[in-house]
Design a protein around this motif. Structure first.
Motif, PDB file in Angstrom:
ATOM      1  N   ARG A 121       0.820  -1.213   0.000  1.00 41.69           N
ATOM      2  CA  ARG A 121       0.000   0.000   0.000  1.00 41.69           C
ATOM      3  C   ARG A 121       0.854   1.262   0.000  1.00 41.69           C
ATOM      4  O   ARG A 121       0.378   2.336  -0.394  1.00 41.69           O
ATOM      5  CB  ARG A 121      -0.934   0.011   1.201  1.00 41.69           C
ATOM      6  CG  ARG A 121      -0.232   0.145   2.535  1.00 41.69           C
ATOM      7  CD  ARG A 121      -1.233   0.263   3.668  1.00 41.69           C
ATOM      8  NE  ARG A 121      -0.569   0.484   4.944  1.00 41.69           N
ATOM      9  CZ  ARG A 121      -1.222   0.749   6.073  1.00 41.69           C
ATOM     10  NH1 ARG A 121      -2.537   0.800   6.075  1.00 41.69           N
ATOM     11  NH2 ARG A 121      -0.556   0.956   7.200  1.00 41.69           N
ATOM     12  N   ASP A 122       2.097   1.170   0.457  1.00 42.75           N
ATOM     13  CA  ASP A 122       3.011   2.304   0.402  1.00 42.75           C
ATOM     14  C   ASP A 122       3.769   2.257  -0.918  1.00 42.75           C
ATOM     15  O   ASP A 122       4.649   1.409  -1.121  1.00 42.75           O
ATOM     16  CB  ASP A 122       3.991   2.271   1.572  1.00 42.75           C
ATOM     17  CG  ASP A 122       3.324   2.602   2.894  1.00 42.75           C
ATOM     18  OD1 ASP A 122       2.279   3.271   2.868  1.00 42.75           O
ATOM     19  OD2 ASP A 122       3.844   2.180   3.931  1.00 42.75           O
ATOM     20  N   ARG A 123       3.391   3.141  -1.814  1.00 42.71           N
ATOM     21  CA  ARG A 123       3.992   3.174  -3.145  1.00 42.71           C
ATOM     22  C   ARG A 123       4.687   4.517  -3.332  1.00 42.71           C
ATOM     23  O   ARG A 123       4.136   5.568  -3.000  1.00 42.71           O
ATOM     24  CB  ARG A 123       2.929   2.974  -4.218  1.00 42.71           C
ATOM     25  CG  ARG A 123       3.477   2.938  -5.639  1.00 42.71           C
ATOM     26  CD  ARG A 123       2.374   2.585  -6.618  1.00 42.71           C
ATOM     27  NE  ARG A 123       1.843   1.272  -6.340  1.00 42.71           N
ATOM     28  CZ  ARG A 123       0.595   0.892  -6.602  1.00 42.71           C
ATOM     29  NH1 ARG A 123      -0.265   1.747  -7.129  1.00 42.71           N
ATOM     30  NH2 ARG A 123       0.199  -0.331  -6.342  1.00 42.71           N
ATOM     31  N   ASP A 136      -1.342   6.580 -13.619  1.00 46.47           N
ATOM     32  CA  ASP A 136      -1.482   5.127 -13.571  1.00 46.47           C
ATOM     33  C   ASP A 136      -1.031   4.571 -12.224  1.00 46.47           C
ATOM     34  O   ASP A 136      -1.727   3.752 -11.615  1.00 46.47           O
ATOM     35  CB  ASP A 136      -0.663   4.505 -14.709  1.00 46.47           C
ATOM     36  CG  ASP A 136      -0.713   2.994 -14.702  1.00 46.47           C
ATOM     37  OD1 ASP A 136      -1.821   2.429 -14.538  1.00 46.47           O
ATOM     38  OD2 ASP A 136       0.347   2.354 -14.861  1.00 46.47           O
ATOM     39  N   VAL A 137       0.104   5.030 -11.741  1.00 44.77           N
ATOM     40  CA  VAL A 137       0.706   4.467 -10.531  1.00 44.77           C
ATOM     41  C   VAL A 137       0.073   5.021  -9.254  1.00 44.77           C
ATOM     42  O   VAL A 137      -0.096   4.311  -8.268  1.00 44.77           O
ATOM     43  CB  VAL A 137       2.234   4.727 -10.542  1.00 44.77           C
ATOM     44  CG1 VAL A 137       2.880   4.326  -9.233  1.00 44.77           C
ATOM     45  CG2 VAL A 137       2.876   3.962 -11.699  1.00 44.77           C
ATOM     46  N   ARG A 138      -0.256   6.312  -9.239  1.00 44.67           N
ATOM     47  CA  ARG A 138      -0.860   6.991  -8.092  1.00 44.67           C
ATOM     48  C   ARG A 138      -0.115   6.696  -6.785  1.00 44.67           C
ATOM     49  O   ARG A 138      -0.658   6.083  -5.856  1.00 44.67           O
ATOM     50  CB  ARG A 138      -2.343   6.627  -7.968  1.00 44.67           C
ATOM     51  CG  ARG A 138      -3.166   7.130  -9.146  1.00 44.67           C
ATOM     52  CD  ARG A 138      -4.649   6.940  -8.998  1.00 44.67           C
ATOM     53  NE  ARG A 138      -5.334   7.586 -10.111  1.00 44.67           N
ATOM     54  CZ  ARG A 138      -5.740   8.852 -10.107  1.00 44.67           C
ATOM     55  NH1 ARG A 138      -5.532   9.604  -9.037  1.00 44.67           N
ATOM     56  NH2 ARG A 138      -6.341   9.365 -11.164  1.00 44.67           N
ATOM     57  N   PRO A 139       1.105   7.152  -6.692  1.00 44.35           N
ATOM     58  CA  PRO A 139       1.910   6.843  -5.504  1.00 44.35           C
ATOM     59  C   PRO A 139       1.494   7.648  -4.280  1.00 44.35           C
ATOM     60  O   PRO A 139       0.886   8.722  -4.381  1.00 44.35           O
ATOM     61  CB  PRO A 139       3.324   7.244  -5.946  1.00 44.35           C
ATOM     62  CG  PRO A 139       3.100   8.336  -6.940  1.00 44.35           C
ATOM     63  CD  PRO A 139       1.845   7.942  -7.678  1.00 44.35           C
ATOM     64  N   LYS A 140       1.865   7.138  -3.146  1.00 40.90           N
ATOM     65  CA  LYS A 140       1.694   7.871  -1.885  1.00 40.90           C
ATOM     66  C   LYS A 140       2.743   8.963  -1.767  1.00 40.90           C
ATOM     67  O   LYS A 140       2.476  10.047  -1.255  1.00 40.90           O
ATOM     68  CB  LYS A 140       1.803   6.897  -0.704  1.00 40.90           C
ATOM     69  CG  LYS A 140       1.670   7.551   0.657  1.00 40.90           C
ATOM     70  CD  LYS A 140       1.757   6.493   1.757  1.00 40.90           C
ATOM     71  CE  LYS A 140       1.616   7.124   3.144  1.00 40.90           C
ATOM     72  NZ  LYS A 140       1.710   6.082   4.213  1.00 40.90           N
TER      73      LYS A 140
END
Length: 257
Positions: free
Chosen positions: A69-71, A163-167
């Motif tokens: 969940r941590d991207r 696309d990636v939608r990181p934290k």
């Protein structure tokens, strides 16, 4: 050597160093490896996210655990003459397996500028003034392009981040030597500064902070983007050894082995 390679259903069996003809039809598709043993232990996916003005590939390398969940997405060399910090990303890519995070590394955001040893891309645009948030028509050192998102590099990174939608997004630069704490998540910015052994600062850009990547991301996504600046000439040890370890710790991640 490498048994942990994860390939999506859309992966195509292409050589590690894909040619433009093989990747241009679907630049965002993951590139599968014919020989997984060639890749470092940390890498689980390679993706060509787009192409530069002069048709050079912009490559993202995925390390860590997909699905975590941590991207995070880490960028370097948005300005082609800020060349040292890409060594941090290459050291992470080429090192041991990473745990505790799902991380994408883009070591060479501006491949044309890197090849030419110039701040701007091949069309003379400062890519960190070309994003469509508070964009303004700037000239000179901060030439912002004919319009917002006019450059292929900008559009490639926008697609990738959507696309990636990181934290977390960390954008490495030089030479202002500090971490921008005037940002969306100041507590995390302070943590980054402390772990990277850099001073806490506020970067105002002399009034020309328009159309930057971090501003665009912070306005449009739930995650937070932070600018990190090293000095003009950081040591190779700091870039290859200390900073990769420090960055992982700041992101609550670690290497195996």
């Amino acid at each position: 050597m490498f048994s942990r390679v994860l390939l999506t259903a859309a992966a195509v069996a292409l050589p590690l160093l894909a040619t433009p003809a093989l990747t241009s039809a679907s630049p965002a598709a993951p590139v599968a490896r014919q020989a997984a043993a060639r890749l470092p232990d940390a890498v689980v996916e390679k993706r060509v996210i787009g192409r530069s003005r002069q048709d050079r590939p912009i490559v993202a390398w995925r390390v860590g655990r997909p699905g975590n969940r941590d991207r995070a997405v880490i960028f370097s060399t948005m300005h082609g003459d800020e060349r040292h910090t890409r060594q941090i990303l290459l050291a992470l890519r080429d090192g041991a397996e990473v745990r505790g995070i799902d991380m994408w590394l883009v070591p060479t955001y501006n491949p044309d500028g890197y090849a030419r040893h110039t701040r701007k891309n091949a069309r003379g645009v400062d890519l960190n003034r070309n994003f469509p948030y508070r964009w303004r028509d700037l000239d000179g050192s901060y030439e912002s392009g004919a319009r917002a998102a006019s450059e292929p590099e900008t559009r490639a990174v926008m697609r990738f981040l959507r696309d990636v939608r990181p934290k977390w997004v960390v954008s490495f630069h030089q030479p202002l030597h500090g971490v921008d704490t005037d940002t969306k998540r100041p507590a995390f910015a302070r943590r980054l500064a402390d772990h990277l052994n850099l001073p806490r600062k506020q970067f105002t850009c002399g009034g020309v902070c328009h159309g930057t990547m971090t501003m665009w991301f912070n306005h449009n996504f739930a995650g937070a983007a932070i600018t990190v600046e090293y000095g003009a000439s950081p040591t190779r040890y700091r870039m290859r050894k200390a900073a990769p370890r420090q960055l992982l710790k700041a992101l609550y991640a670690y290497r195996v082995g």
